[in-house]
Design a protein around this motif. Structure first.
Motif, short mmCIF file in Angstrom:
data_model
loop_
_atom_site.label_atom_id
_atom_site.label_comp_id
_atom_site.label_asym_id
_atom_site.label_seq_id
_atom_site.Cartn_x
_atom_site.Cartn_y
_atom_site.Cartn_z
N LYS A 148 -28.27 20.11 36.13
CA LYS A 148 -29.59 19.96 35.50
C LYS A 148 -30.39 18.83 36.15
CE LYS A 148 -27.83 19.33 31.35
NZ LYS A 148 -26.38 19.46 31.66
N SER A 149 -29.80 17.65 36.27
CA SER A 149 -30.51 16.52 36.89
C SER A 149 -30.72 16.76 38.38
CB SER A 149 -29.74 15.21 36.67
OG SER A 149 -29.80 14.81 35.32
N LEU A 161 -33.80 18.87 38.69
CA LEU A 161 -35.00 18.07 38.44
C LEU A 161 -35.33 17.19 39.64
CD1 LEU A 161 -36.98 17.74 36.04
CD2 LEU A 161 -35.74 15.68 35.44
N LYS A 162 -34.31 16.57 40.22
CA LYS A 162 -34.53 15.70 41.37
C LYS A 162 -34.93 16.49 42.61
CE LYS A 162 -31.64 11.95 39.66
NZ LYS A 162 -30.39 11.16 39.79
N TYR A 204 -43.07 11.44 36.02
CA TYR A 204 -41.62 11.56 35.90
C TYR A 204 -41.07 10.45 35.02
CZ TYR A 204 -36.70 11.28 37.52
OH TYR A 204 -35.34 11.21 37.59
N PRO A 243 -37.47 9.22 34.13
CA PRO A 243 -36.02 9.37 34.36
C PRO A 243 -35.21 8.94 33.15
CG PRO A 243 -36.83 7.43 35.48
CD PRO A 243 -38.04 8.09 34.88
N GLN A 244 -33.91 9.07 33.23
CA GLN A 244 -33.05 8.62 32.15
C GLN A 244 -33.18 7.11 31.98
OE1 GLN A 244 -28.96 9.93 32.51
NE2 GLN A 244 -29.57 11.99 33.14
N PHE A 263 -42.14 15.65 34.04
CA PHE A 263 -40.70 15.86 34.10
C PHE A 263 -40.02 14.74 33.31
CE2 PHE A 263 -42.07 17.73 38.22
CZ PHE A 263 -41.55 19.01 38.05
N ASP A 313 -36.12 13.47 31.97
CA ASP A 313 -34.68 13.65 32.09
C ASP A 313 -34.00 13.07 30.85
OD1 ASP A 313 -32.09 14.01 32.89
OD2 ASP A 313 -32.32 13.08 34.86
N GLU A 314 -33.60 13.95 29.93
CA GLU A 314 -32.91 13.60 28.69
C GLU A 314 -33.62 12.49 27.91
OE1 GLU A 314 -28.73 13.36 28.61
OE2 GLU A 314 -28.43 15.01 30.02
N ILE A 326 -35.02 17.97 30.50
CA ILE A 326 -33.58 18.18 30.45
C ILE A 326 -33.11 17.81 29.05
CG2 ILE A 326 -31.34 17.41 31.30
CD1 ILE A 326 -32.52 17.13 34.02
N HIS A 327 -32.37 18.71 28.42
CA HIS A 327 -32.03 18.55 27.02
C HIS A 327 -30.58 18.94 26.80
CE1 HIS A 327 -33.03 18.06 22.83
NE2 HIS A 327 -32.63 19.29 22.52
#
Length: 246
Positions: free
Chosen positions: A43-44, A47-48, A77, A79-80, A160, A162-163, A193-194
């Motif tokens: 998933k990540s 995205l990347k 974006y 990110p986490q 975007f 990410d979680e 991203i989930h």
């Protein structure tokens, strides 16, 4: 509405081993897409790859009708949270103000109107009262709201995340999802991203179920059928069975 994302046979490999492969995808503008799947599903990585943070070794990616390079200013974006240095000494408002930099032009400094816009973005996430606080002093949910405000400050067309809901409080999660839905209603495209399948039906217009390749893509009620989910998670279920977890 046109297509925000078009992927054709996209693949990424690490040290000769495929991380994702054969990814075909067409996401129309104005949709909120959730990317779900088991741990290690890529998933990540996907995205990347969309952000050119990792190179693809096959296929093609079209973003907003063109290339990432030509549309970079239109993309935000988040990110986490684990990827940020929370000890970096920066105030909340200044962190959001960074979101205005891509539209300022080379070597130009933010003006009063830019600070006012950054503050307005903080208001949208309910964080204006903490504008002068050090970013490292905030809770996880507050930090996530601030970095969503920074993304909003970019005036992007494609977002975007990410979680974004990991390790945050219920109020922050509600604030964030309401903002994402508002972005979608205004024709913006959001990719998230989930990991919580129980909320995926309520949060997203479309779901991409991934396990190194596309298991299923479509409306949540289509993707979240037990027999479809089982296809993606069967390796994990088999492992649990092997170790005696019922």
């Amino acid at each position: 509405m046109g297509s925000a994302l078009v992927l054709k046979n996209v693949g990424v490999s690490y040290y000769g081993k495929p991380a994702i492969q054969g990814i075909d995808l067409n996401v129309e503008e104005g949709n909120i897409l959730g990317i779900i799947g088991p741990n290690g599903a890529g998933k990540s990585t996907l995205l990347k790859a969309l952000l050119n943070l990792v190179p693809i070794n096959r296929g093609s990616i079209e973003i907003l009708g063109s290339t990432l390079k030509e549309n970079r200013k239109k993309i935000a974006y988040v990110p986490q949270r684990s990827e940020f240095d929370w000890d970096f000494p920066i105030h909340v408002l200044d962190a959001v103000l960074i979101g205005t930099y891509p539209n300022l032009g080379l070597l130009k400094r933010p003006k009063k109107k830019d600070r006012e816009w950054a503050y307005a973005c903080l208001e949208k996430v309910g964080m204006e009262a903490l504008a002068g606080r050090q970013i490292g002093e905030l809770s996880g949910g507050q930090q996530q709201r601030v970095f969503l405000a920074r993304a909003l400050a970019q005036n992007a067309d494609l977002f975007f995340l990410d979680e974004p809901f990991v390790g945050i409080d219920v109020a922050s999660e509600e604030t964030i999802i309401n903002l994402l839905k508002d972005l979608g209603s205004r024709g913006k495209t959001v990719v998230v991203i989930h990991h919580d399948l129980s909320k995926a039906n309520d949060y997203f217009d479309q779901l991409l179920l991934l396990n190194k390749e596309v298991v299923h893509f479509g409306k949540p009620q289509e993707v979240l059928r037990p027999e479809i989910i089982l296809k993606a998670y069967e390796r994990e279920l088999a492992f649990l069975h092997e170790v005696g977890v019922n």
